[in-house]
Structures are given as C-alpha cells and as structure tokens.
Motif scaffolding. Structure first.
Motif, PDB file in Angstrom:
ATOM      1  N   PRO A 128     100.284 -33.733 -36.216  1.00  0.00           N
ATOM      2  CA  PRO A 128     100.918 -34.008 -34.927  1.00  0.00           C
ATOM      3  C   PRO A 128     102.450 -34.057 -34.927  1.00  0.00           C
ATOM      4  N   ARG A 129     103.044 -33.002 -35.422  1.00  0.00           N
ATOM      5  CA  ARG A 129     104.505 -32.904 -35.371  1.00  0.00           C
ATOM      6  C   ARG A 129     104.902 -32.263 -34.029  1.00  0.00           C
ATOM      7  N   PRO A 130     106.075 -32.610 -33.511  1.00  0.00           N
ATOM      8  CA  PRO A 130     106.494 -32.075 -32.209  1.00  0.00           C
ATOM      9  C   PRO A 130     106.472 -30.539 -32.122  1.00  0.00           C
ATOM     10  N   ILE A 131     106.770 -29.844 -33.213  1.00  0.00           N
ATOM     11  CA  ILE A 131     106.777 -28.374 -33.159  1.00  0.00           C
ATOM     12  C   ILE A 131     105.378 -27.790 -32.965  1.00  0.00           C
ATOM     13  N   HIS A 132     104.337 -28.637 -33.156  1.00  0.00           N
ATOM     14  CA  HIS A 132     102.950 -28.194 -32.991  1.00  0.00           C
ATOM     15  C   HIS A 132     102.283 -28.750 -31.739  1.00  0.00           C
ATOM     16  N   VAL A 133     102.812 -29.835 -31.180  1.00  0.00           N
ATOM     17  CA  VAL A 133     102.106 -30.494 -30.064  1.00  0.00           C
ATOM     18  C   VAL A 133     102.922 -30.630 -28.776  1.00  0.00           C
ATOM     19  N   ASP A 134     104.222 -30.423 -28.845  1.00  0.00           N
ATOM     20  CA  ASP A 134     105.080 -30.648 -27.677  1.00  0.00           C
ATOM     21  C   ASP A 134     105.891 -29.383 -27.376  1.00  0.00           C
ATOM     22  N   PRO A 135     105.455 -28.594 -26.400  1.00  0.00           N
ATOM     23  CA  PRO A 135     106.154 -27.340 -26.100  1.00  0.00           C
ATOM     24  C   PRO A 135     107.639 -27.510 -25.772  1.00  0.00           C
ATOM     25  N   VAL A 136     107.999 -28.589 -25.111  1.00  0.00           N
ATOM     26  CA  VAL A 136     109.407 -28.809 -24.750  1.00  0.00           C
ATOM     27  C   VAL A 136     110.228 -29.095 -26.007  1.00  0.00           C
ATOM     28  N   ALA A 137     109.754 -29.996 -26.839  1.00  0.00           N
ATOM     29  CA  ALA A 137     110.463 -30.307 -28.087  1.00  0.00           C
ATOM     30  C   ALA A 137     110.498 -29.079 -28.997  1.00  0.00           C
ATOM     31  N   ALA A 138     109.394 -28.341 -29.045  1.00  0.00           N
ATOM     32  CA  ALA A 138     109.327 -27.151 -29.902  1.00  0.00           C
ATOM     33  C   ALA A 138     110.327 -26.089 -29.453  1.00  0.00           C
TER      34      ALA A 138
ATOM     35  N   GLY B 283     110.103 -22.453 -30.050  1.00  0.00           N
ATOM     36  CA  GLY B 283     108.842 -22.538 -29.323  1.00  0.00           C
ATOM     37  C   GLY B 283     107.771 -23.162 -30.183  1.00  0.00           C
ATOM     38  N   LEU B 284     106.650 -23.421 -29.548  1.00  0.00           N
ATOM     39  CA  LEU B 284     105.512 -24.017 -30.216  1.00  0.00           C
ATOM     40  C   LEU B 284     105.019 -23.103 -31.339  1.00  0.00           C
ATOM     41  N   ILE B 285     104.709 -23.679 -32.502  1.00  0.00           N
ATOM     42  CA  ILE B 285     104.138 -22.899 -33.609  1.00  0.00           C
ATOM     43  C   ILE B 285     102.885 -23.593 -34.133  1.00  0.00           C
ATOM     44  N   ALA B 286     102.007 -22.792 -34.722  1.00  0.00           N
ATOM     45  CA  ALA B 286     100.768 -23.319 -35.295  1.00  0.00           C
ATOM     46  C   ALA B 286     101.060 -24.054 -36.592  1.00  0.00           C
ATOM     47  N   SER B 287     100.306 -25.089 -36.828  1.00  0.00           N
ATOM     48  CA  SER B 287     100.346 -25.752 -38.128  1.00  0.00           C
ATOM     49  C   SER B 287      99.924 -24.734 -39.187  1.00  0.00           C
ATOM     50  N   GLY B 288     100.557 -24.812 -40.349  1.00  0.00           N
ATOM     51  CA  GLY B 288     100.170 -23.918 -41.436  1.00  0.00           C
ATOM     52  C   GLY B 288      98.710 -24.083 -41.822  1.00  0.00           C
TER      53      GLY B 288
ATOM     54  N   PRO C 159     101.919 -18.834 -30.467  1.00  0.00           N
ATOM     55  CA  PRO C 159     100.754 -18.550 -29.639  1.00  0.00           C
ATOM     56  C   PRO C 159     100.630 -17.046 -29.349  1.00  0.00           C
ATOM     57  N   HIS C 160      99.417 -16.579 -29.362  1.00  0.00           N
ATOM     58  CA  HIS C 160      99.050 -15.188 -29.032  1.00  0.00           C
ATOM     59  C   HIS C 160      99.538 -14.154 -30.045  1.00  0.00           C
ATOM     60  N   MET C 161     100.095 -14.584 -31.151  1.00  0.00           N
ATOM     61  CA  MET C 161     100.490 -13.666 -32.219  1.00  0.00           C
ATOM     62  C   MET C 161      99.209 -13.203 -32.921  1.00  0.00           C
ATOM     63  N   MET C 162      99.052 -11.913 -33.102  1.00  0.00           N
ATOM     64  CA  MET C 162      97.879 -11.394 -33.798  1.00  0.00           C
ATOM     65  C   MET C 162      98.049 -11.591 -35.303  1.00  0.00           C
ATOM     66  N   LEU C 163      97.010 -12.146 -35.932  1.00  0.00           N
ATOM     67  CA  LEU C 163      97.033 -12.430 -37.360  1.00  0.00           C
ATOM     68  C   LEU C 163      96.025 -11.525 -38.065  1.00  0.00           C
ATOM     69  N   TYR C 164      96.512 -10.757 -39.021  1.00  0.00           N
ATOM     70  CA  TYR C 164      95.681  -9.820 -39.768  1.00  0.00           C
ATOM     71  C   TYR C 164      95.521 -10.333 -41.195  1.00  0.00           C
TER      72      TYR C 164
ATOM     73  N   GLN D  55      96.992 -23.901 -26.263  1.00  0.00           N
ATOM     74  CA  GLN D  55      96.121 -25.083 -26.243  1.00  0.00           C
ATOM     75  C   GLN D  55      95.379 -25.264 -27.564  1.00  0.00           C
ATOM     76  N   GLU D  56      94.961 -24.183 -28.198  1.00  0.00           N
ATOM     77  CA  GLU D  56      94.302 -24.286 -29.510  1.00  0.00           C
ATOM     78  C   GLU D  56      95.257 -24.868 -30.554  1.00  0.00           C
ATOM     79  N   ILE D  57      96.497 -24.419 -30.515  1.00  0.00           N
ATOM     80  CA  ILE D  57      97.499 -24.928 -31.460  1.00  0.00           C
ATOM     81  C   ILE D  57      97.695 -26.427 -31.249  1.00  0.00           C
ATOM     82  N   ILE D  58      97.855 -26.838 -30.004  1.00  0.00           N
ATOM     83  CA  ILE D  58      98.079 -28.247 -29.677  1.00  0.00           C
ATOM     84  C   ILE D  58      96.859 -29.091 -30.038  1.00  0.00           C
ATOM     85  N   SER D  59      95.666 -28.614 -29.696  1.00  0.00           N
ATOM     86  CA  SER D  59      94.440 -29.390 -29.976  1.00  0.00           C
ATOM     87  C   SER D  59      94.253 -29.625 -31.467  1.00  0.00           C
ATOM     88  N   PHE D  60      94.435 -28.591 -32.277  1.00  0.00           N
ATOM     89  CA  PHE D  60      94.301 -28.747 -33.726  1.00  0.00           C
ATOM     90  C   PHE D  60      95.358 -29.732 -34.237  1.00  0.00           C
ATOM     91  N   ALA D  61      96.594 -29.517 -33.834  1.00  0.00           N
ATOM     92  CA  ALA D  61      97.698 -30.314 -34.362  1.00  0.00           C
ATOM     93  C   ALA D  61      97.627 -31.775 -33.935  1.00  0.00           C
TER      94      ALA D  61
END
Length: 153
Positions: free
Chosen positions: A33-43, A50-55, A93-98, A22-28
């Motif tokens: 607003p590209r499908p890979i960031h806002v539409d889980p089915v298209a992603a 799957g859905l990925i965060a905007s850079g 989503p849920h990937m830990m970022l260090y 949801q955080e990824i979708i809300s930001f994007a």
C-alpha cells in the motif's frame, strides 16, 4: 511436461496481460500500500508520473499466466527457489506485458527420477523494453516416477 521434455534453450512465449488501474489499486491496498500503487493523485506527483503496479503484482500475475497454461502440471513437484529478481522499469495501467520463459539449465538428481529445471523469465512491454526479470528453480519428476512411487506400473 516431465523432466525428459525439458531441453536447454526451450522457450515459451505467453500471451500478453495488462492491469487496469483498479486491479493495481486492489492488489496494492492489500499487499503493497504505497502511494504510487494506491493513490492516483499522489502517484501523478511522483517521479513515475502516474500510478504503477507493485513489482510483486507483476511477478504474481505473470507467473500465474505460466501456471494457467498447465504445460508443466504433470511433472512439477514444487518450485524450490529463485536466485534473481529485478524490477527494471515501471508497469503502468493498460501496459501490455509479454512474458518469455527460457530453460537455462537442467540438473538431474536421484538417478534420473527427478531434476532441477532452471528457467530465465523476462517481462517486456509492447516495444520490447525489459520491465522485470527473474529466474525460477523448479523440481520436476521424470515421466512415470509417481506411478513407481505408488506401486502402479
């Protein structure tokens, strides 16, 4: 931290963060607003599977993590640029970022009252795979400069 506190090679390792779907979708929806960031089915049908965060979401969140430490709050005058920004692998989503920041170079200006600090920033996943890298170029005051400027000794 002030200019005197920075030395080349000084390294900061931040506690990890992650994004929910949801955080990824809300930001994007607002900023990228590209499908890979806002539409889980298209992603899911995309090359990413799957859905990925905007850079930029990754960039803003990881830089914000540094700012929230307030370690540099006293001496930082302003960010003045970046020369390099690369998104190398997707963030799911849920990937830990260090996040790791390393002081690369320090340029003194104005008779030592200010300096430019260059930092190399890397974002890696839990396995150490490089996801994103950028540099940060920051104008930093020496200790006591603000007091001199306003006539306070």
């Amino acid at each position: 931290m002030y200019l005197e506190d920075y030395v080349e090679g000084l390294t900061f390792k931040l506690s990890p963060i992650s994004f929910t779907e949801q955080e990824i979708i809300s930001f994007a929806k607002i900023h990228d607003p590209r499908p890979i960031h806002v539409d889980p089915v298209a992603a899911e049908k995309s090359r990413f599977g799957g859905l990925i965060a905007s850079g930029f979401h990754t960039f803003y969140a990881c830089w914000g993590k540094w700012v929230h430490t307030k370690l540099d709050e006293g001496g930082v005058v302003a960010g003045i640029g970046m020369d390099h920004l690369r998104w190398l692998n997707p963030v799911y989503p849920h990937m830990m970022l260090y996040t790791t920041l390393v002081v690369d170079k320090i340029e003194e200006k104005s008779h030592g009252d200010y300096g430019v600090v260059h930092m190399d920033v890397s974002i890696r996943d839990e396995m150490g795979k490089l996801l994103m890298e950028h540099d940060a170029v920051v104008l930093v005051a020496a200790r006591g400069v603000e007091e001199k400027r306003f006539g306070i000794e």
